[in-house]
Write a protein that holds these residues in place. Structure first.
Motif, mmCIF file in Angstrom:
data_model
loop_
_atom_site.group_PDB
_atom_site.id
_atom_site.type_symbol
_atom_site.label_atom_id
_atom_site.label_comp_id
_atom_site.label_asym_id
_atom_site.label_seq_id
_atom_site.Cartn_x
_atom_site.Cartn_y
_atom_site.Cartn_z
ATOM 1 N N MET A 148 0.844 -1.175 0.000
ATOM 2 C CA MET A 148 0.000 0.000 0.000
ATOM 3 C C MET A 148 0.894 1.246 0.000
ATOM 4 N N ARG A 149 0.650 2.132 -0.917
ATOM 5 C CA ARG A 149 1.469 3.327 -1.069
ATOM 6 C C ARG A 149 0.976 4.435 -0.136
ATOM 7 N N GLN A 150 1.934 5.133 0.483
ATOM 8 C CA GLN A 150 1.612 6.192 1.432
ATOM 9 C C GLN A 150 1.223 7.467 0.682
ATOM 10 N N ASP A 151 0.259 8.187 1.230
ATOM 11 C CA ASP A 151 -0.165 9.468 0.682
ATOM 12 C C ASP A 151 1.032 10.416 0.642
ATOM 13 N N PRO A 152 1.235 11.165 -0.457
ATOM 14 C CA PRO A 152 2.394 12.070 -0.556
ATOM 15 C C PRO A 152 2.458 13.106 0.567
ATOM 16 N N PHE A 153 1.305 13.627 0.986
ATOM 17 C CA PHE A 153 1.300 14.615 2.063
ATOM 18 C C PHE A 153 1.730 13.966 3.376
ATOM 19 N N GLU A 154 1.237 12.760 3.656
ATOM 20 C CA GLU A 154 1.634 12.050 4.869
ATOM 21 C C GLU A 154 3.126 11.731 4.842
ATOM 22 N N ALA A 155 3.637 11.353 3.679
ATOM 23 C CA ALA A 155 5.066 11.073 3.545
ATOM 24 C C ALA A 155 5.889 12.334 3.826
ATOM 25 N N MET A 156 5.413 13.475 3.335
ATOM 26 C CA MET A 156 6.101 14.734 3.578
ATOM 27 C C MET A 156 6.089 15.073 5.071
ATOM 28 N N LEU A 157 4.943 14.904 5.713
ATOM 29 C CA LEU A 157 4.852 15.155 7.155
ATOM 30 C C LEU A 157 5.798 14.234 7.922
ATOM 31 N N HIS A 158 5.843 12.989 7.517
ATOM 32 C CA HIS A 158 6.721 12.025 8.180
ATOM 33 C C HIS A 158 8.189 12.437 8.011
ATOM 34 N N ARG A 159 8.541 12.868 6.818
ATOM 35 C CA ARG A 159 9.914 13.271 6.522
ATOM 36 C C ARG A 159 10.341 14.478 7.358
ATOM 37 N N HIS A 160 9.408 15.396 7.629
ATOM 38 C CA HIS A 160 9.731 16.633 8.343
ATOM 39 C C HIS A 160 9.213 16.648 9.776
ATOM 40 N N ARG A 161 8.884 15.477 10.324
ATOM 41 C CA ARG A 161 8.321 15.428 11.671
ATOM 42 C C ARG A 161 9.298 15.942 12.719
ATOM 43 N N GLY A 162 10.573 15.678 12.555
ATOM 44 C CA GLY A 162 11.566 16.164 13.519
ATOM 45 C C GLY A 162 11.597 17.678 13.559
ATOM 46 N N LEU A 163 11.535 18.280 12.401
ATOM 47 C CA LEU A 163 11.499 19.741 12.289
ATOM 48 C C LEU A 163 10.259 20.296 12.984
ATOM 49 N N ARG A 184 -3.471 22.982 4.241
ATOM 50 C CA ARG A 184 -4.069 24.010 3.383
ATOM 51 C C ARG A 184 -3.137 24.392 2.228
ATOM 52 N N ASP A 185 -1.841 24.270 2.430
ATOM 53 C CA ASP A 185 -0.867 24.666 1.410
ATOM 54 C C ASP A 185 -0.180 23.438 0.787
ATOM 55 N N ARG A 186 -0.830 22.278 0.876
ATOM 56 C CA ARG A 186 -0.208 21.025 0.460
ATOM 57 C C ARG A 186 0.166 20.974 -1.013
ATOM 58 N N GLU A 187 -0.656 21.562 -1.893
ATOM 59 C CA GLU A 187 -0.349 21.496 -3.321
ATOM 60 C C GLU A 187 0.975 22.188 -3.623
ATOM 61 N N ARG A 188 1.183 23.353 -3.037
ATOM 62 C CA ARG A 188 2.438 24.069 -3.262
ATOM 63 C C ARG A 188 3.603 23.300 -2.625
ATOM 64 N N LEU A 189 3.403 22.797 -1.414
ATOM 65 C CA LEU A 189 4.461 22.051 -0.730
ATOM 66 C C LEU A 189 4.897 20.820 -1.524
ATOM 67 N N LEU A 190 3.926 20.084 -2.039
ATOM 68 C CA LEU A 190 4.237 18.840 -2.749
ATOM 69 C C LEU A 190 4.880 19.080 -4.106
ATOM 70 N N SER A 191 4.829 20.307 -4.601
ATOM 71 C CA SER A 191 5.452 20.615 -5.890
ATOM 72 C C SER A 191 6.923 21.003 -5.737
ATOM 73 N N LEU A 192 7.421 21.095 -4.497
ATOM 74 C CA LEU A 192 8.785 21.558 -4.240
ATOM 75 C C LEU A 192 9.740 20.391 -4.007
ATOM 76 N N THR A 193 11.044 20.694 -4.049
ATOM 77 C CA THR A 193 12.051 19.696 -3.692
ATOM 78 C C THR A 193 12.004 19.485 -2.183
ATOM 79 N N VAL A 194 12.663 18.460 -1.705
ATOM 80 C CA VAL A 194 12.646 18.140 -0.281
ATOM 81 C C VAL A 194 13.228 19.289 0.551
ATOM 82 N N ILE A 195 14.320 19.872 0.094
ATOM 83 C CA ILE A 195 14.938 20.979 0.831
ATOM 84 C C ILE A 195 14.006 22.191 0.841
#
Length: 154
Positions: free
Chosen positions: A1-16, A44-55
């Motif tokens: 099962m593939r993780q939602d891109p927004f959830e993956a982004m949140l997981h990646r930046h959870r420490g921050l 609310r800003d997920r579309e813009r966030l998901l269009s960016l590089t990880v940094i």
């Protein structure tokens, strides 16, 4: 099962996000409340966030979450003054800049492992690139993160 891109982004930046929440938590505001408000603003800003590089995502996540937390503090009935020596312009990127400086000081292959994870590679892909097993990458990342966390205690 593939993780939602927004959830993956949140997981990646959870420490921050947790780091920011702990930094801005005040009497009457719990870390969980701040995290919830920040997550909602990021959603609310997920579309813009998901269009960016990880940094770029990390930088924008920092900015959005930080602004939400400052707004929460301002809305409190019994407001507290911001910490002494607080300068908004320096605050935006100082911790992120410090983190990148500390990553640059890591020995190889630790530096490569962290950079590959920040670029979104999973443990298996990182292991293939640096010549380690997936489990070894996992263990190394835990140790690297702990080393970075200890070196950045404020």
């Amino acid at each position: 099962m593939r993780q939602d891109p927004f959830e993956a982004m949140l997981h990646r930046h959870r420490g921050l996000l947790f780091s920011l929440c702990r930094r801005y938590s005040r009497q009457g505001l719990e870390v969980d409340d701040l995290l919830q408000e920040a997550t909602l603003a990021l959603w609310r800003d997920r579309e813009r966030l998901l269009s960016l590089t990880v940094i770029q995502q990390a930088a924008l996540t920092w900015k959005i979450a930080r602004n939400v937390m400052i707004d929460c503090l301002r809305k409190m009935k019994e407001t507290e003054a911001l910490p002494e020596g607080y300068e908004e312009a320096d605050e935006d990127h100082s911790l992120l800049r410090e983190l990148h400086e500390r990553i640059a000081m890591l020995d190889e292959p630790d530096r490569s492992i962290v950079r590959l994870q920040l670029e979104g590679y999973n443990y298996e892909e990182i292991g293939e690139r640096v010549g380690m097993t997936e489990k070894n990458v996992s263990v190394r990342l835990v140790r690297i993160k702990e080393k970075l966390r200890k070196s950045m205690v404020i």
